[in-house]
Design a protein around this motif. Structure first.
Motif, short mmCIF file in Angstrom:
data_model
loop_
_atom_site.label_atom_id
_atom_site.label_comp_id
_atom_site.label_asym_id
_atom_site.label_seq_id
_atom_site.Cartn_x
_atom_site.Cartn_y
_atom_site.Cartn_z
N UNK A 100 14.37 0.17 -7.52
CA UNK A 100 14.51 1.56 -7.14
C UNK A 100 13.19 2.13 -6.64
N UNK A 101 12.08 1.42 -6.88
CA UNK A 101 10.77 1.87 -6.45
C UNK A 101 10.23 0.99 -5.32
N UNK A 102 10.16 -0.31 -5.56
CA UNK A 102 9.66 -1.26 -4.57
C UNK A 102 10.63 -2.41 -4.45
N UNK A 103 10.90 -2.82 -3.23
CA UNK A 103 11.76 -3.97 -3.03
C UNK A 103 10.96 -5.26 -2.90
N UNK A 104 9.68 -5.11 -2.59
CA UNK A 104 8.82 -6.28 -2.47
C UNK A 104 7.37 -5.82 -2.59
N UNK A 105 6.50 -6.76 -2.85
CA UNK A 105 5.08 -6.45 -2.94
C UNK A 105 4.28 -7.59 -2.33
N UNK A 106 3.28 -7.24 -1.53
CA UNK A 106 2.34 -8.22 -0.99
C UNK A 106 0.96 -7.87 -1.51
N UNK A 107 0.34 -8.78 -2.22
CA UNK A 107 -1.01 -8.57 -2.73
C UNK A 107 -1.97 -9.44 -1.93
N UNK A 108 -2.90 -8.77 -1.25
CA UNK A 108 -3.83 -9.46 -0.35
C UNK A 108 -5.22 -9.46 -0.98
N UNK A 109 -5.77 -10.63 -1.16
CA UNK A 109 -7.13 -10.78 -1.69
C UNK A 109 -7.99 -11.41 -0.62
N UNK A 110 -9.04 -10.69 -0.19
CA UNK A 110 -9.87 -11.24 0.88
C UNK A 110 -10.90 -12.22 0.33
N UNK A 111 -11.71 -12.77 1.21
CA UNK A 111 -12.66 -13.81 0.82
C UNK A 111 -13.73 -13.32 -0.15
N UNK A 112 -13.89 -11.98 -0.23
CA UNK A 112 -14.88 -11.42 -1.16
C UNK A 112 -14.26 -10.96 -2.47
N UNK A 113 -12.94 -11.16 -2.60
CA UNK A 113 -12.26 -10.77 -3.83
C UNK A 113 -11.70 -9.36 -3.83
N UNK A 114 -11.87 -8.62 -2.73
CA UNK A 114 -11.32 -7.27 -2.64
C UNK A 114 -9.80 -7.35 -2.47
N UNK A 115 -9.07 -6.48 -3.18
CA UNK A 115 -7.62 -6.57 -3.24
C UNK A 115 -6.97 -5.36 -2.55
N UNK A 116 -6.00 -5.64 -1.68
CA UNK A 116 -5.15 -4.62 -1.08
C UNK A 116 -3.72 -4.90 -1.51
N UNK A 117 -3.06 -3.88 -2.03
CA UNK A 117 -1.70 -4.03 -2.54
C UNK A 117 -0.74 -3.25 -1.64
N UNK A 118 0.25 -3.95 -1.09
CA UNK A 118 1.27 -3.33 -0.26
C UNK A 118 2.58 -3.27 -1.03
N UNK A 119 2.97 -2.08 -1.45
CA UNK A 119 4.20 -1.87 -2.20
C UNK A 119 5.28 -1.42 -1.23
N UNK A 120 6.27 -2.28 -1.02
CA UNK A 120 7.21 -2.12 0.08
C UNK A 120 8.59 -1.65 -0.37
N UNK A 121 9.13 -0.69 0.33
CA UNK A 121 10.53 -0.34 0.21
C UNK A 121 11.23 -0.84 1.47
N UNK A 122 12.36 -1.51 1.30
CA UNK A 122 13.04 -2.16 2.41
C UNK A 122 14.36 -1.48 2.73
N UNK A 123 14.77 -1.57 3.99
CA UNK A 123 16.10 -1.07 4.35
C UNK A 123 17.14 -2.15 4.11
#
Length: 307
Positions: A100-123
């Motif tokens: 009901x909140x997120x249908x998927x999640x992509x967690x991206x960690x770059x070469x320096x260890x910095x993290x970007x989190x993509x919390x996705x709602x899908x149609x």
């Protein structure tokens, strides 16, 4: 006398049977309720994501230095780049509370260890309609931004709104299944044009137009691999969201491969041009892309693909 005893016995049997049936019904109802509360109805637990809808001939094994891994169900589980960045995919079944909140999640960690989190709602097609992105996730410097996506009836991404940088709106125009124009407007919240007033005129616009035939290639090249080089060819700023495309979650590809791009930046009116040369394998799938600028023979970009 024997008949009366038999009658009383049958009445008692019916009462006991009814009681046992009622208990069984209650137990069954409670069990089902527990299953529902635990997000497990014993049946519909699959995600709506289906990469085969986008990559009709199969996912590439690698795209321009990105190695793509899948599970037995055909879902992308991770993408790793040559530079050491890694995107990990999580899918939430439709019966789980998180759905009901997120249908998927992509967690991206770059070469320096910095993290970007993509919390996705899908149609309902499994394409991203909304994303809450968290940059520098898990640190005191974490920043949240949003993405909103719209698609046409054929499943093509036609509009993308990003809140990052004060606001960014990208429109993608299709004709006969191919992208012919992209426009991105940036609103930074300042007096961009220098007229002393902050209003709707304080924005700048980038634009690209795309051709699929040239004087040397008069018949369009079919996009059998369903590639979409958003940043590189279409001038659509995807950043980490490009991983969602190769996960089958950003709509369908163009019918043909782009051959020329014409780009105008910052409302300048000056246009630069780039030419795209594709090498195909025996099955018609791209193995290499070379990007060149006319008049700059020493400059080129190369991208490789494996299947």
């Amino acid at each position: 006398m024997g008949v009366k005893q038999d009658s009383r016995f049958m009445k008692m049997f019916k009462v006991m049977a009814a009681s046992m049936l009622g208990i069984a019904f209650c137990l069954g109802f409670t069990a089902c309720s527990d299953d529902d509360e635990n997000g497990n109805d014993g049946g519909n637990t699959t995600t709506v994501v289906n990469p085969e809808k986008v990559f009709t001939g199969g996912l590439p094994k690698s795209v321009s230095g990105m190695s793509i891994s899948q599970n037995e169900e055909g879902l992308v589980t991770s993408i790793t780049t040559d530079e050491g960045e890694k995107a990990v995919f999580e899918y939430f079944p439709v019966t789980r509370a998180e759905a009901s909140i997120n249908s998927a999640r992509i967690t991206v960690t770059d070469e320096d260890g910095d993290v970007t989190e993509l919390n996705l709602q899908l149609n309902s097609d499994g394409y991203v309609k909304y994303c809450k992105s968290i940059d520098h996730a898990g640190t005191p410097d974490a920043d949240e931004f949003t993405w909103e996506m719209e698609y046409d009836t054929e499943g093509h991404l036609i509009e993308m709104r990003r809140s990052e940088g004060g606001g960014e709106i990208t429109n993608i125009t299709y004709k006969d299944g191919d992208v012919i124009k992209t426009t991105t407007r940036y609103t930074a919240g300042g007096d961009i044009n220098g007229d002393g007033v902050i209003d709707s005129n304080d924005e700048w616009k980038d634009q690209a137009t795309i051709d699929y035939v040239t004087t040397g290639v008069t018949v369009p090249i079919k996009n059998k691999g369903c590639l979409m080089m958003f940043d590189e060819l279409l001038d659509v700023d995807m950043d980490e969201m490009i991983y969602a495309y190769y996960g089958g979650m950003l709509g369908k590809a163009t019918k043909h491969l782009p051959l020329t791009g014409h780009y105008t930046y910052d409302n300048s009116g000056n246009t630069t041009e780039q030419n795209f040369s594709w090498a195909l394998n025996s099955n018609g799938y791209p193995t290499e892309l070379i990007v060149k600028r006319p008049g700059e023979e020493m400059w080129e970009d190369k991208y490789s693909f494996t299947w």
